[in-house]
Design a protein around this motif. Structure first.
Motif, mmCIF file in Angstrom:
data_model
loop_
_atom_site.group_PDB
_atom_site.id
_atom_site.type_symbol
_atom_site.label_atom_id
_atom_site.label_comp_id
_atom_site.label_asym_id
_atom_site.label_seq_id
_atom_site.Cartn_x
_atom_site.Cartn_y
_atom_site.Cartn_z
ATOM 1 N N SER A 81 10.092 50.218 35.262
ATOM 2 C CA SER A 81 10.698 48.961 34.846
ATOM 3 C C SER A 81 11.255 49.120 33.439
ATOM 4 N N ALA B 39 6.112 43.848 43.119
ATOM 5 C CA ALA B 39 7.561 43.789 43.303
ATOM 6 C C ALA B 39 8.147 45.174 43.530
ATOM 7 N N LEU C 121 4.741 43.473 38.576
ATOM 8 C CA LEU C 121 5.826 44.384 38.922
ATOM 9 C C LEU C 121 5.421 45.445 39.929
ATOM 10 N N THR D 39 13.924 44.536 34.542
ATOM 11 C CA THR D 39 12.957 43.495 34.907
ATOM 12 C C THR D 39 12.645 42.534 33.768
ATOM 13 N N CYS E 240 19.325 41.245 35.891
ATOM 14 C CA CYS E 240 18.018 41.473 36.510
ATOM 15 C C CYS E 240 18.180 42.162 37.863
ATOM 16 N N GLY E 241 17.373 43.205 38.086
ATOM 17 C CA GLY E 241 17.422 43.934 39.349
ATOM 18 C C GLY E 241 18.339 45.136 39.352
ATOM 19 N N TYR F 219 9.695 38.410 37.968
ATOM 20 C CA TYR F 219 9.160 39.156 39.096
ATOM 21 C C TYR F 219 7.645 39.059 39.236
ATOM 22 N N GLU G 281 4.516 39.292 33.698
ATOM 23 C CA GLU G 281 5.721 38.600 34.144
ATOM 24 C C GLU G 281 6.740 38.556 33.019
ATOM 25 N N THR H 3 13.600 39.561 45.470
ATOM 26 C CA THR H 3 13.274 40.899 44.980
ATOM 27 C C THR H 3 13.696 41.954 46.003
#
Length: 252
Positions: A63, A57, A54, A104, A77-78, A51, A46, A177
């Motif tokens: 990532s 997610a 991952l 991430t 983020c994202g 997330y 994490e 997410t």
């Protein structure tokens, strides 16, 4: 309309316009990259975006952790980036192929080291910390640090936005997410069957919260992206939703 409200709306519009301009600018920019020395070839713990696992997610091996200036206190983020290794005949994979990764995590600064000798993520350096697998797609793993070019790209996602519930009776939190297009979330509102639309605050990363008891009522969400697009998903969670469950809404 009061001056405070006018100023707030102006700042939102300015933020959206700046992000639109930045996102549409597809010029390659220079930066550097390293990789996290993990055991499974991916960043599965994490990170600062919240997330969790991952792989669950759907980001997993693609990532990336961002340096201070790129991470921007979690607002990035994202976001999705296309990255390629350049200008290093020994380390770059032949033909300079690119890899697309999702932000991430945060690559923390180390101000005990120089920005050019170990302090890769110190402000204002632009740096990416990839998973081993993503790094190996563009460069040889024996490389320490590589010169790269990067650019923002749209995030291609399968299915709708995912909302994972957590919290308690008087503290509600949702992790968002699988966000397509811009990937970033700028604002979130939640609505129960017995409430109006309630603005949520960014707790950390992609976790948003409000101090309201929303149990035992179906929930709807209004999500605004970094470019000002708003998507409303009605009755995403049923009346009997439980903490820990994940539900799917619409997609940008």
């Amino acid at each position: 309309m009061g001056s405070l409200q006018s100023t707030f709306l102006y700042l939102i519009l300015l933020h959206s316009l700046n992000n639109i301009a930045a996102f549409e600018d597809q010029e390659w920019k220079k930066a550097t990259a390293t990789y996290a020395k993990d055991t499974e070839g991916s960043l599965i713990t994490e990170g600062a975006c919240g997330y969790g696992d991952l792989h669950k997610a759907s980001y997993g091996k693609h990532s990336v952790g961002l340096s201070t200036i790129l991470f921007n206190r979690g607002s990035t983020c994202g976001a999705c980036y296309e990255i390629r290794c350049v200008d290093h005949i020994l380390w770059c994979v032949l033909g300079s192929p690119s890899v697309i990764v999702t932000a991430t995590d945060f690559c923390p600064p180390n101000y005990g080291l120089s920005i050019d000798y170990g302090g890769w993520c110190n402000f204002p350096r632009e740096h990416f910390e990839l998973s081993q697998t993503a790094f190996a797609e563009i460069a040889k793993r024996k490389a320490d640090i590589i010169p790269i070019q990067y650019r923002r790209v749209k995030c291609e996602r399968s299915g709708g936005l995912k909302f994972t519930m957590s919290g308690s009776s008087h503290f509600y939190q949702v992790l968002i997410t699988n966000v397509g297009q811009e990937g970033e979330v700028f604002a979130v509102k939640v609505k129960g069957s017995r409430t109006g639309w309630i603005p949520m605050a960014r707790n950390w990363g992609m976790n948003w919260h409000c101090n309201v008891n929303l149990q035992h009522q179906p929930l709807s969400f209004e999500v605004t992206s970094s470019t000002g697009k708003t998507l409303t998903s009605y009755n995403v969670a049923p009346q009997n939703w439980q903490f820990g469950q994940t539900f799917q809404g619409k997609q940008f």
